[in-house]
Enzyme design. Structure first.
Site, PDB file in Angstrom:
ATOM      1  N   TYR A 171       0.842  -1.197   0.000  1.00  0.00           N
ATOM      2  CA  TYR A 171       0.000   0.000   0.000  1.00  0.00           C
ATOM      3  C   TYR A 171       0.882   1.254   0.000  1.00  0.00           C
ATOM      4  O   TYR A 171       0.658   2.198  -0.763  1.00  0.00           O
ATOM      5  CB  TYR A 171      -0.904  -0.021   1.243  1.00  0.00           C
ATOM      6  CG  TYR A 171      -1.799   1.185   1.404  1.00  0.00           C
ATOM      7  CD1 TYR A 171      -3.024   1.251   0.759  1.00  0.00           C
ATOM      8  CD2 TYR A 171      -1.423   2.257   2.217  1.00  0.00           C
ATOM      9  CE1 TYR A 171      -3.861   2.357   0.912  1.00  0.00           C
ATOM     10  CE2 TYR A 171      -2.242   3.360   2.376  1.00  0.00           C
ATOM     11  CZ  TYR A 171      -3.455   3.404   1.733  1.00  0.00           C
ATOM     12  OH  TYR A 171      -4.267   4.505   1.885  1.00  0.00           O
ATOM     13  N   SER A 174       2.348   1.770  -3.322  1.00  0.00           N
ATOM     14  CA  SER A 174       1.359   2.303  -4.280  1.00  0.00           C
ATOM     15  C   SER A 174       1.175   3.809  -4.082  1.00  0.00           C
ATOM     16  O   SER A 174       0.969   4.542  -5.052  1.00  0.00           O
ATOM     17  CB  SER A 174       0.020   1.569  -4.136  1.00  0.00           C
ATOM     18  OG  SER A 174      -0.693   1.974  -2.978  1.00  0.00           O
TER      19      SER A 174
END
Ligand SMILES: NC(=O)c1ccc[n+]([C@@H]2O[C@H](COP(=O)([O-])OP(=O)(O)OC[C@H]3O[C@@H](n4cnc5c(N)ncnc54)[C@H](O)[C@@H]3O)[C@@H](O)[C@H]2O)c1
Length: 265
Positions: A171, A174
């Site tokens: 995450y 990203s």
């Protein structure tokens, strides 16, 4: 000696509604920050193209918020599906004839497991929605903003795009990718009157937040010196700043709205 024009500025005017008449596309509009932004931006005078996969929710939102002054339209949108992203921008142009801004809020979270224990397809899925989804969204939004002669894009990143966070490595990757897309697009578009910024929320009470394990929620919440969990509308307010002319000299920035989390403790 001639005086600088700023020594004799034009009279200051206060704009009652800061997005009056603007057409804004919001991805991930069916919940959380996206939904909060639909509500706040409509109150600030914008026409909204609300995109998400759960169109039943969007239809209800559009019916609730459309007034004689502001229209909210619902469009089916999966940011991992290029054709639906293109169709959402096309819907904005068809209905309103222009696009002035976008809030790219669609995203998914991670599960708190250490990197070496993560299923590889979890990495692929998070990158596909959070990073490639923002790439695809901007790819189709930018031509519409160029045609309008300018605009503002806000990509929802995270405090995880400013620091590392144990347990959500893919995450975090990203969201750093989102900031890379933001900064590069900002440079490409600066001379075209289009600003591109990232908004970096910290712990915020939304459906995404509610899905995290309780002990992980407590761990994350304890990292913000302001020691509380934000509301989705707090992020809508920050996004409003970045979409409005209040931030007309800000581009390529990662703006934190995270109670001081990235500063340290
Ligand atoms: N809540 C937090 O604590 C927090 C913190 C930092 C950053 N963020 C970021 O904020 C953004 C909004 O998150 P939220 O907390 O409002 O979450 P949320 O789950 O409440 O809302 C996210 C929205 O995105 C939609 N979505 C997910 N995948 C999609 C896809 N493939 N295509 C289209 N829509 C999709 C969901 O259906 C939902 O409507 C995300 O990018 C998230 O990473 C959230």
């Amino acid at each position: 000696m001639t005086s600088h024009p700023n020594h004799h500025p034009a009279p200051i005017t206060i704009q009652a509604r800061r997005l009056e008449g603007k057409v804004i596309l919001i991805t991930g509009a069916s919940a959380g920050m996206g939904e909060a932004a639909v509500r706040r931006f409509a109150a600030e005078g914008a026409h909204i193209v609300a995109g998400a996969r759960r169109t039943d929710r969007l239809d209800a939102l559009a019916a609730e918020l459309t007034t004689v002054d502001n229209q909210v339209i619902a469009v089916p949108l999966d940011v991992t599906d290029e054709a639906t992203v293109a169709a959402a921008v096309a819907a904005a142009l068809e209905r309103f004839g222009r696009l002035d801004g976008a809030l790219n809020s669609a995203g998914i979270t991670s599960d708190g497991t250490p990197l070496h224990q993560k299923p590889t397809d979890m990495y692929d899925q998070v990158m596909a929605v959070n990073a490639k989804g923002v790439f695809l969204s901007m790819k189709y939004e930018i031509p519409a903003l160029l045609a309008a002669g300018g605009g503002s894009i806000v990509n929802v990143s995270s405090v995880g795009g400013m620091v590392g966070v144990a347990g959500i490595s893919e995450y975090v990757a990203s969201k750093w990718a989102v900031n890379g897309l933001t900064k590069s697009a900002a440079l490409e578009l600066a001379s075209s009157n289009i600003r591109v910024n990232s908004l970096a929320p910290g712990s915020t009470r939304t459906e995404m937040w509610d899905m995290l394990p309780l002990d992980f929620q407590q761990h994350l919440a304890s990292m913000a010196p302001m020691n509380q969990i934000a509301l989705a509308d707090d992020m809508a307010r920050a996004a409003l700043f970045l979409l409005s002319d209040e931030s007309r000299w800000t581009t390529g920035a990662v703006i934190p709205a995270e109670g001081g989390h990235h500063v340290g403790r």
